[in-house]
Design an enzyme around this catalytic site. Structure first.
Site, PDB file in Angstrom:
ATOM      1  N   GLU A   7       0.839  -1.241   0.023  1.00 39.08           N
ATOM      2  CA  GLU A   7       0.033  -0.093  -0.106  1.00 39.08           C
ATOM      3  C   GLU A   7       0.917   1.128   0.094  1.00 39.08           C
ATOM      4  O   GLU A   7       0.804   2.023  -1.168  1.00 39.08           O
ATOM      5  CB  GLU A   7      -1.035  -0.019   1.273  1.00 39.08           C
ATOM      6  CG  GLU A   7      -1.867  -0.984   1.285  1.00 39.08           C
ATOM      7  CD  GLU A   7      -2.726  -0.764   2.434  1.00 39.08           C
ATOM      8  OE1 GLU A   7      -3.348   0.439   2.790  1.00 39.08           O
ATOM      9  OE2 GLU A   7      -3.210  -1.934   3.156  1.00 39.08           O
ATOM     10  N   ASP A  80      -1.727  -4.164   4.114  1.00 39.43           N
ATOM     11  CA  ASP A  80      -1.491  -4.160   5.463  1.00 39.43           C
ATOM     12  C   ASP A  80      -2.210  -5.453   6.098  1.00 39.43           C
ATOM     13  O   ASP A  80      -3.179  -5.755   5.598  1.00 39.43           O
ATOM     14  CB  ASP A  80      -2.069  -3.073   6.035  1.00 39.43           C
ATOM     15  CG  ASP A  80      -1.090  -1.667   5.899  1.00 39.43           C
ATOM     16  OD1 ASP A  80       0.020  -1.782   5.466  1.00 39.43           O
ATOM     17  OD2 ASP A  80      -1.693  -0.436   6.099  1.00 39.43           O
ATOM     18  N   ASP A  82      -4.644  -6.223   8.139  1.00 41.93           N
ATOM     19  CA  ASP A  82      -5.656  -6.049   8.890  1.00 41.93           C
ATOM     20  C   ASP A  82      -7.004  -6.113   8.106  1.00 41.93           C
ATOM     21  O   ASP A  82      -6.812  -6.474   6.662  1.00 41.93           O
ATOM     22  CB  ASP A  82      -5.664  -4.653   9.395  1.00 41.93           C
ATOM     23  CG  ASP A  82      -5.781  -3.529   8.707  1.00 41.93           C
ATOM     24  OD1 ASP A  82      -5.614  -3.634   7.266  1.00 41.93           O
ATOM     25  OD2 ASP A  82      -5.246  -2.372   9.041  1.00 41.93           O
ATOM     26  N   GLU A  84      -8.992  -4.088   6.312  1.00 35.46           N
ATOM     27  CA  GLU A  84      -9.243  -3.060   5.342  1.00 35.46           C
ATOM     28  C   GLU A  84      -7.861  -3.620   4.318  1.00 35.46           C
ATOM     29  O   GLU A  84      -8.131  -3.326   3.180  1.00 35.46           O
ATOM     30  CB  GLU A  84      -8.756  -1.684   5.750  1.00 35.46           C
ATOM     31  CG  GLU A  84      -8.853  -0.761   4.772  1.00 35.46           C
ATOM     32  CD  GLU A  84      -8.821   0.528   5.343  1.00 35.46           C
ATOM     33  OE1 GLU A  84      -9.137   1.732   4.663  1.00 35.46           O
ATOM     34  OE2 GLU A  84      -8.393   0.929   6.488  1.00 35.46           O
ATOM     35  N   HIS A 342      -3.167  -9.466  15.500  1.00 30.79           N
ATOM     36  CA  HIS A 342      -1.506  -9.326  15.485  1.00 30.79           C
ATOM     37  C   HIS A 342      -1.008  -9.291  16.653  1.00 30.79           C
ATOM     38  O   HIS A 342      -1.664  -9.343  17.694  1.00 30.79           O
ATOM     39  CB  HIS A 342      -1.619  -7.957  14.927  1.00 30.79           C
ATOM     40  CG  HIS A 342      -2.385  -7.524  13.575  1.00 30.79           C
ATOM     41  ND1 HIS A 342      -2.281  -8.167  12.505  1.00 30.79           N
ATOM     42  CD2 HIS A 342      -3.380  -6.644  13.634  1.00 30.79           C
ATOM     43  CE1 HIS A 342      -3.085  -7.704  11.601  1.00 30.79           C
ATOM     44  NE2 HIS A 342      -3.810  -6.836  12.256  1.00 30.79           N
TER      45      HIS A 342
END
Length: 689
Positions: A7, A80, A82, A84, A342
């Protein structure tokens, strides 16, 4: 050549260090396909299907990405770690026309040689449960924002926004302000006896009468006590000794990091987020190049890997000694409402000590890294040990108490001390002189002090984040942006460190409480967070989650829209006469701002533009003064600081006064979207998020 898609372009250099030859790294700069900014894009009649579009400024980038992916021997999508990030991976895979079962997704919690190498060894399919949970969140937030905001604009004032999480956070601020406004202080008194023991003085607090708790609420009550004990000696009637231990705190989550950075370092949420992002993505270290220093920064877990824990224990043994090692490694339990996707936030390597790289870091980055480093180090250390001594003195039946506390072994406090947000308690002392029961001590002085109970404190950045976390409102990635939206839209403002709701914020909360109390509240919002978690944990269809919400919410919208209840401010009268009918003109406010309209409406529909050259429309990010709309020589509208010429800031867009947590450029308003002004940065906050 193998292609790794990420990203943030700021990660590229750090990542390439560990990938080596044969790899190319491509950064999407965030989302490349998303819900369009200026339209609802949810098909309410077709099971709430979202209509995604390629972002206009990413079309050329996507063509470049397609070419690189086509020519690559293998493609890894490393957005990333997560929900999103998983959704962004899904969009990338869709654009590249990959099948759902293609193992192209890799993730790493830290940008290190070991983590990156392990990720490349085990690519997996994109996790559609995580994607669906993120889709549900986006659709829910879009529905609330686009359906509820127009109601507020109609009933209160133009250009307002509401949000599923945003409005509940505002409700917390408003409810706290009401508590403060309604608070009635109560008088109470403290009476302390200053006793002599050799060369030592002991300050003991009056706490009981005939072994029952005693509270004094007036000077008359105090005078009665003083009269009875005046000139009398004090008998040591009870002495209790004990030993206590204090366990080390868990390593940081996003929330606890933000709280500690605010309390200890005075850093705002945006500054903390910006510094943490840079430490995670990589900073330039003299002699080493770009290097990531900490693990992923959006987490609600206190779990750490076995490798990291063992490395930390070895560091403690070498640098502090065996006595600082716990009998068993400290394991911390993540609360049940956390996603636990995480690890906790920790340094990647204990070998990179903060003091050794101080010259390579900005002030914020150094201080935050030091805080994270010391918190993790302390979390793996032994307990602190104390000796406590509680003494009660008796004088004419009145009990005066003092507690002494001395440290026997510092344990984790040798590197980290927890923040205590309260005044030093009365009746507490450090080390006390040796005494025994039955001793009689003379009184040097009696001190009485009038006090009043205090209202609850206003929320600060730290305490509102703590409250949101405890109540299950929002998630680690949303705390900072939620608070930023409230201040940017003038629903709340800063008074020192405190967050104070404005009258506009109070009006919005009052209206939502009247018509939407069943959905804009803490309990329901926390319940919806759990429903989103259910999509991941149980595989529940995300459409069902959205549908169950809409079934109740739609009825509330209809009722509110049909109601005659309005909180709009009355139009402002002027001395300007209407040139068509002679009636006075009124200042009204519409979706495009204020304008003049005839008071004889609807018989006369005359309107005129209102000169607003001196109306403040935004906040200067440099000096926090207002922004004034002006026109250039060519007639183009721009915004300049009202403090000119002392401050020469100007912008083609309205700025919020905040700076981007990623790159420190000014944050601007574009319609309903609040975003970074830099074209090379993808940071944005949807006002209805």
């Amino acid at each position: 050549m193998k292609l790794v898609i990420i990203e943030s372009p700021f990660k590229r250099e750090s990542l390439k260090k560990y990938l080596g030859e044969g790899y190319d790294v491509f950064a999407t700069k965030g989302h490349i396909r998303d819900l369009p900014q200026k339209s609802f894009a949810i098909d309410m009649r077709n099971n709430f299907e979202p209509r995604y579009e390629i972002l206009p400024d990413k079309k050329a980038m996507i063509e470049d990405l397609k070419k690189k992916a086509k020519n690559a021997d293998e493609v890894f999508i490393a957005t990333d770690p997560d929900r999103e990030g998983e959704a962004i991976s899904w969009h990338i895979a869709h654009i590249l026309e990959y099948p759902q079962d293609k193992k192209c997704r890799i993730e790493f919690n830290e940008i290190s040689k070991n983590a990156v190498s392990k990720a490349l060894e085990k690519p997996r399919q994109i996790d559609l449960k995580l994607v669906d949970a993120q889709q549900a969140r986006r659709v829910l937030d879009r529905i609330v924002g686009y359906k509820l905001s127009p109601v507020l604009c109609k009933k209160i004032a133009p250009k307002l926004s509401a949000g599923r999480v945003q409005s509940v956070a505002l409700k917390l601020l408003v409810e706290r302000e009401k508590e403060i406004e309604n608070f009635k202080p109560e008088e109470y008194w403290h009476v302390n006896a200053i006793l002599k023991k050799g060369q030592s003085e002991i300050k003991a607090l009056l706490s009981s009468f005939k072994k029952k708790k005693l509270e004094l609420h007036s000077k008359d009550e105090v005078d009665k006590v003083l009269e009875e004990i005046k000139g009398k000696d004090f008998l040591l009637s009870e002495l209790k000794k004990s030993k206590t231990k204090s366990h080390a705190p868990a390593p940081f989550t996003t929330s606890t990091m933000q709280q500690d950075a605010s309390n200890k370092l005075g850093m705002s949420l945006n500054r903390t987020t910006s510094a943490a992002q840079q430490l995670y993505e990589g900073v330039d270290i003299k002699g080493e190049g770009k290097m990531a220093l900490i693990t992923y920064i959006r987490t609600d877990s206190v779990r750490v890997s076995t490798d990291a824990q063992q490395a930390c224990l070895a560091f403690i043994k070498e640098n502090y000694g065996d006595e600082y090692l716990p009998e068993k490694p400290n394991i911390y339990k993540t609360k049940s409402s956390a996603q636990d996707a995480h690890e906790a936030i920790r340094p990647i390597s204990m070998a990179i000590r903060p003091e050794n790289i101080k010259d390579s870091l900005s002030s914020d980055n150094y201080r935050l890294y030091k805080l994270i480093y010391e918190r993790f180090l302390a979390s793996q250390m032994n307990e602190a040990q104390y000796s406590n001594c509680t003494i009660t003195f008796d004088c004419e039946g009145y009990g005066f108490k003092v507690t002494g506390k001395t440290m026997n072994f510092p344990g984790y406090t040798a590197v980290y001390k927890e923040f205590v947000d309260e005044e030093k308690k009365e009746g507490m002392a450090g080390k006390l002189p040796l005494m025994e029961e039955g001793e009689v001590l003379p009184c040097k002085e009696i001190k009485s002090e009038q006090k009043f109970t205090k209202p609850p404190a206003r929320y600060t950045d730290a305490t509102i984040v703590k409250a949101m976390e405890e109540k299950g409102i929002g998630r680690p990635a949303t705390y900072a942006s939620t608070i930023s939206v409230l201040t940017a839209r003038k629903y709340a403002e800063k008074d020192g460190k405190s967050l104070v709701p404005t009258q506009l914020g109070k009006n919005i909360t009052e209206y939502l409480e009247q018509f939407f109390s069943s959905v804009i509240n803490v309990k329901f919002t926390a319940h919806m967070e759990q429903r989103l978690d259910d999509i991941v944990e149980t595989g529940e269809d995300w459409h069902n989650v959205v549908s169950s919400f809409w079934n109740g919410f739609s009825g509330l919208l209809e009722k509110a829209d049909a109601s005659s209840v309005s909180m709009k401010a009355p139009p402002e009268e002027t001395d300007i006469e209407c040139e068509k009918c002679g009636h006075k003109m009124l200042i009204r406010e519409g979706r495009f701002g204020k304008f003049l309209a005839c008071s004889n409406f609807p018989k006369c529909r005359n309107t005129q533009p209102l000169e607003q050259q001196h109306e403040v429309v935004g906040v200067c990010p440099e000096c926090k003064s207002g922004l004034i709309a002006r026109k250039s020589k060519k007639g183009k509208l721009y915004y300049a600081c009202e403090n000119y010429p002392d401050c020469k800031f100007m912008s083609w867009d309205i700025t919020t006064g905040e700076k981007c947590p990623k790159c420190q450029s000014p944050i601007i308003k574009k319609g309903k979207v609040i975003k970074c002004s830099s074209s090379s940065c993808d940071y944005k906050e949807e006002g209805n998020a």
